[in-house]
Scaffold this motif. Structure first.
Motif, PDB file in Angstrom:
ATOM      1  N   PRO A   1       0.856  -0.976  -0.146  1.00  0.00           N
ATOM      2  CA  PRO A   1      -0.072  -0.312  -0.202  1.00  0.00           C
ATOM      3  C   PRO A   1       0.611   1.454  -0.103  1.00  0.00           C
ATOM      4  O   PRO A   1       0.686   2.186  -0.429  1.00  0.00           O
ATOM      5  CB  PRO A   1      -0.654  -0.005   1.269  1.00  0.00           C
ATOM      6  CG  PRO A   1      -1.374  -1.609   1.310  1.00  0.00           C
ATOM      7  CD  PRO A   1       0.310  -2.328   1.047  1.00  0.00           C
ATOM      8  N   GLN A   2       2.258   1.601   0.347  1.00  0.00           N
ATOM      9  CA  GLN A   2       3.497   2.815   0.518  1.00  0.00           C
ATOM     10  C   GLN A   2       3.500   2.672  -0.779  1.00  0.00           C
ATOM     11  O   GLN A   2       4.088   3.859  -1.146  1.00  0.00           O
ATOM     12  CB  GLN A   2       3.718   2.203   1.905  1.00  0.00           C
ATOM     13  CG  GLN A   2       4.868   3.657   1.310  1.00  0.00           C
ATOM     14  CD  GLN A   2       5.708   3.267   2.945  1.00  0.00           C
ATOM     15  OE1 GLN A   2       5.344   2.798   3.987  1.00  0.00           O
ATOM     16  NE2 GLN A   2       6.841   4.336   3.335  1.00  0.00           N
ATOM     17  N   GLY A   3       3.545   2.079  -1.451  1.00  0.00           N
ATOM     18  CA  GLY A   3       4.249   2.011  -3.118  1.00  0.00           C
ATOM     19  C   GLY A   3       5.914   0.753  -3.183  1.00  0.00           C
ATOM     20  O   GLY A   3       6.196  -0.069  -1.948  1.00  0.00           O
ATOM     21  N   ALA A   4       5.998   0.688  -4.336  1.00  0.00           N
ATOM     22  CA  ALA A   4       6.767  -0.675  -4.298  1.00  0.00           C
ATOM     23  C   ALA A   4       8.749   0.377  -3.899  1.00  0.00           C
ATOM     24  O   ALA A   4       8.604   1.522  -4.157  1.00  0.00           O
ATOM     25  CB  ALA A   4       6.870  -0.783  -5.903  1.00  0.00           C
ATOM     26  N   GLU A   5       9.300  -0.797  -3.308  1.00  0.00           N
ATOM     27  CA  GLU A   5      10.017  -0.073  -2.456  1.00  0.00           C
ATOM     28  C   GLU A   5      11.102   0.865  -3.599  1.00  0.00           C
ATOM     29  O   GLU A   5      12.281   1.799  -3.016  1.00  0.00           O
ATOM     30  CB  GLU A   5      10.875  -0.502  -1.142  1.00  0.00           C
ATOM     31  CG  GLU A   5      11.780   0.138  -0.638  1.00  0.00           C
ATOM     32  CD  GLU A   5      13.112  -0.047  -1.161  1.00  0.00           C
ATOM     33  OE1 GLU A   5      14.241   0.675  -1.005  1.00  0.00           O
ATOM     34  OE2 GLU A   5      13.740  -0.603  -2.252  1.00  0.00           O
ATOM     35  N   VAL A   6      11.262  -0.066  -4.378  1.00  0.00           N
ATOM     36  CA  VAL A   6      12.255   0.507  -5.536  1.00  0.00           C
ATOM     37  C   VAL A   6      11.413   1.932  -6.064  1.00  0.00           C
ATOM     38  O   VAL A   6      12.689   2.935  -6.206  1.00  0.00           O
ATOM     39  CB  VAL A   6      12.859  -0.556  -6.599  1.00  0.00           C
ATOM     40  CG1 VAL A   6      11.112  -0.996  -7.527  1.00  0.00           C
ATOM     41  CG2 VAL A   6      13.741   0.256  -7.737  1.00  0.00           C
ATOM     42  N   LEU A   7      10.899   1.816  -6.272  1.00  0.00           N
ATOM     43  CA  LEU A   7      10.166   3.712  -6.904  1.00  0.00           C
ATOM     44  C   LEU A   7      10.011   4.271  -5.396  1.00  0.00           C
ATOM     45  O   LEU A   7      10.141   5.883  -6.376  1.00  0.00           O
ATOM     46  CB  LEU A   7       8.604   3.500  -7.383  1.00  0.00           C
ATOM     47  CG  LEU A   7       8.454   4.764  -7.701  1.00  0.00           C
ATOM     48  CD1 LEU A   7       8.746   5.168  -9.207  1.00  0.00           C
ATOM     49  CD2 LEU A   7       6.016   3.794  -8.570  1.00  0.00           C
ATOM     50  N   ARG A   8      10.154   4.148  -4.520  1.00  0.00           N
ATOM     51  CA  ARG A   8       9.454   5.133  -3.293  1.00  0.00           C
ATOM     52  C   ARG A   8      11.469   5.475  -3.074  1.00  0.00           C
ATOM     53  O   ARG A   8      11.677   6.451  -3.255  1.00  0.00           O
ATOM     54  CB  ARG A   8       9.591   4.195  -2.218  1.00  0.00           C
ATOM     55  CG  ARG A   8       8.220   4.542  -2.005  1.00  0.00           C
ATOM     56  CD  ARG A   8       8.026   3.897  -0.617  1.00  0.00           C
ATOM     57  NE  ARG A   8       7.771   2.516  -0.249  1.00  0.00           N
ATOM     58  CZ  ARG A   8       8.138   2.569   0.618  1.00  0.00           C
ATOM     59  NH1 ARG A   8       9.018   2.968   1.427  1.00  0.00           N
ATOM     60  NH2 ARG A   8       8.313   0.744   0.687  1.00  0.00           N
ATOM     61  N   ARG A   9      12.188   4.703  -3.711  1.00  0.00           N
ATOM     62  CA  ARG A   9      14.079   5.227  -3.667  1.00  0.00           C
ATOM     63  C   ARG A   9      14.083   5.703  -4.746  1.00  0.00           C
ATOM     64  O   ARG A   9      14.686   7.085  -4.726  1.00  0.00           O
ATOM     65  CB  ARG A   9      14.733   4.026  -3.769  1.00  0.00           C
ATOM     66  CG  ARG A   9      16.220   4.239  -3.361  1.00  0.00           C
ATOM     67  CD  ARG A   9      16.914   2.879  -3.148  1.00  0.00           C
ATOM     68  NE  ARG A   9      16.853   1.660  -4.383  1.00  0.00           N
ATOM     69  CZ  ARG A   9      16.318   0.823  -3.925  1.00  0.00           C
ATOM     70  NH1 ARG A   9      15.735   0.535  -3.509  1.00  0.00           N
ATOM     71  NH2 ARG A   9      16.201   0.597  -5.822  1.00  0.00           N
ATOM     72  N   ALA A  10      13.667   5.732  -5.967  1.00  0.00           N
ATOM     73  CA  ALA A  10      13.619   6.443  -7.248  1.00  0.00           C
ATOM     74  C   ALA A  10      13.187   7.704  -6.494  1.00  0.00           C
ATOM     75  O   ALA A  10      13.975   9.122  -7.796  1.00  0.00           O
ATOM     76  CB  ALA A  10      13.219   6.166  -8.929  1.00  0.00           C
TER      77      ALA A  10
END
Length: 458
Positions: A133-142
């Protein structure tokens, strides 16, 4: 039978005759009649055939009429507010001069398709499952890496909440940060989607005037009543294009810290700044963690992507994530992973730089066209960035008449008066330019000039 078209006692056709009429076997008709009889819809007597059963429920249904009736639905107070807001709808196929629309024809679709195939190949069926629900970690990092570098933010991946849009972020802010009746300071004029989101949640929006330096802070600092937050578009105020000065930014940050209030910063199109470097975001200046920073890829990439985000103070991450999970669960996983690769590969920055040059040229073309063909009626306010141009009407033309005449001619204009809440502002309209070629801009301006000329007294 339920609608009364076949009344009680009405005889039904013989099974053999009905089968012949419909071109089906008699067994099929017999099976249907047997089911109707088992459910109480018909009566069957040997030697008398089948007829509609006399059941009171049928006659009552006829008296009541169609299910649902013809009156309006009974909604909750919040439901009524949401309905009466009119919602926020965008034109599926925009026509000049729809505002806030990027040029999707220039998007590198072949590259995007290749990256998406790579995601599916590497992730397999995992990409088809539910997402975080918070979002894919790889996208949040980007996202965190990008806004820290390009917008001067102070964001960790753990603070990023990936959403479907900035509009969803505003609605979450309205629902989680306010009780009905609590106050929010908001720019005047302001983006209509923000005002609608907060008003629908029962928030009292207090309009604060905007000048050439952004929102005027003195009324906020001097107001004796408590306000839960202030909503801003500080980098590129909508619709005036003003940039909030550093002095005012720092004053609002101190105000929020002192009153334990929130700053809701909507950074909707800061990628497209045409004169010098854009001003850093307020979130990066706020060491008290009172700022919520909202961003979106709707304007920098394409509206159909449906990915936005909000960078949250640490204390709000879990509450906002839980609330988001109740709304729509999560953002589409495949789109998130593809966008992450697009950003990590440097393609996002390259695309933004390309489009920044194209949009700057189109802005200049539109300004020249407006001055050349519409100068008798309007004065363009040349923006330093963004995807639209504000034009102020000169004396002699009504804004409502101008917008209506443009629509009749097939040209979309957003009137400025409707964006003001604290009293009538200057009459004028917005002209989006990013999605249209110079030739399309010229054609639309000439169409508008003819419409204006037809309205002017002879």
């Amino acid at each position: 039978m339920l609608d009364g078209a076949l009344g009680a006692g009405k005889p039904l056709p013989a099974s053999r005759a009905l089968a012949r009429s419909l071109g089906v076997s008699r067994d099929t008709v017999e099976a249907a009649y047997a089911q109707l009889h088992a459910e109480g819809f018909i009566e069957r007597r040997v030697g008398s055939g089948s007829s509609v059963a006399a059941i009171e429920d049928f006659s009552r249904a006829r008296r009541i009429g169609p299910v649902g009736g013809t009156g309006p639905a009974r909604l909750s107070r919040r439901g009524s507010a949401l309905f009466e807001s009119g919602g926020v709808r965008e034109t599926p196929v925009p026509m000049p001069f729809a505002h806030g629309v990027p040029d999707t024809r220039r998007f590198p679709l072949v590259l995007w398709e290749r990256l998406e195939r790579q995601v599916l190949k590497d992730s397999g069926s995992r990409a088809l499952l539910h997402g975080d629900p918070q979002g894919a970690e790889v996208l949040r990092r980007a996202i965190a890496d990008y806004i820290n570098l390009e917008r001067g933010a102070r964001a960790a991946p753990e603070q990023v909440l990936v959403l479907t849009s900035s509009q969803q972020a505003m609605m979450l802010c309205a629902l989680l940060l306010f009780d009905p009746g609590e106050r929010l300071f908001i720019e005047d004029p302001a983006y209509y989607g923000a005002r609608k989101a907060f008003a629908a949640a029962g928030v009292e929006t207090v309009p604060i005037a905007v000048d050439s330096q952004g929102i005027v802070v003195e009324p906020i600092l001097a107001d004796p009543q408590a306000a839960r937050a202030v909503f801003l578009t500080p980098s590129h105020q909508f619709p005036t294009g003003a940039t909030l000065t550093l002095e005012r930014r720092l004053a609002l940050i101190d105000w929020a810290a002192q009153h334990q209030a929130w700053i809701i910063e909507d950074d909707y199109d800061s990628e497209f700044h045409y004169e010098g470097r854009p001003t850093a975001c307020m979130q990066g200046l706020d060491r008290h963690e009172r700022t919520l920073y909202i961003g979106t890829f709707t304007k920098s990439l394409f509206p159909g992507l449906r990915i936005g985000y909000v960078v949250l103070p640490s204390a709000l991450v879990q509450p906002m994530t839980n609330a988001r999970s109740l709304m729509d669960g999560h953002t589409a996983v495949i789109a998130q992973l593809t966008l992450a690769r697009f950003m990590e590969g440097g393609h996002f920055g390259a695309h933004v730089r390309t489009m920044r040059g194209i949009y700057a040229q189109r802005r200049d073309v539109l300004v020249t066209l407006v001055r050349q063909h519409l100068g008798a009626w309007v004065e363009p306010q040349v923006p330093a960035g963004g995807l639209q141009l504000a034009c102020m009407l000169k004396a002699g033309l009504s804004e409502d008449m101008v917008v209506a005449a443009a629509r009749q001619a097939g040209v979309a204009l957003l009137g400025l008066s409707a964006l003001h809440a604290g009293g009538p502002g200057g009459a004028g309209f917005m002209m989006g330019f990013a999605a249209y070629t110079p030739l399309e801009l010229e054609t639309a301006v000439l169409t508008l000039a003819r419409a204006f000329a037809a309205m002017s007294p002879r």
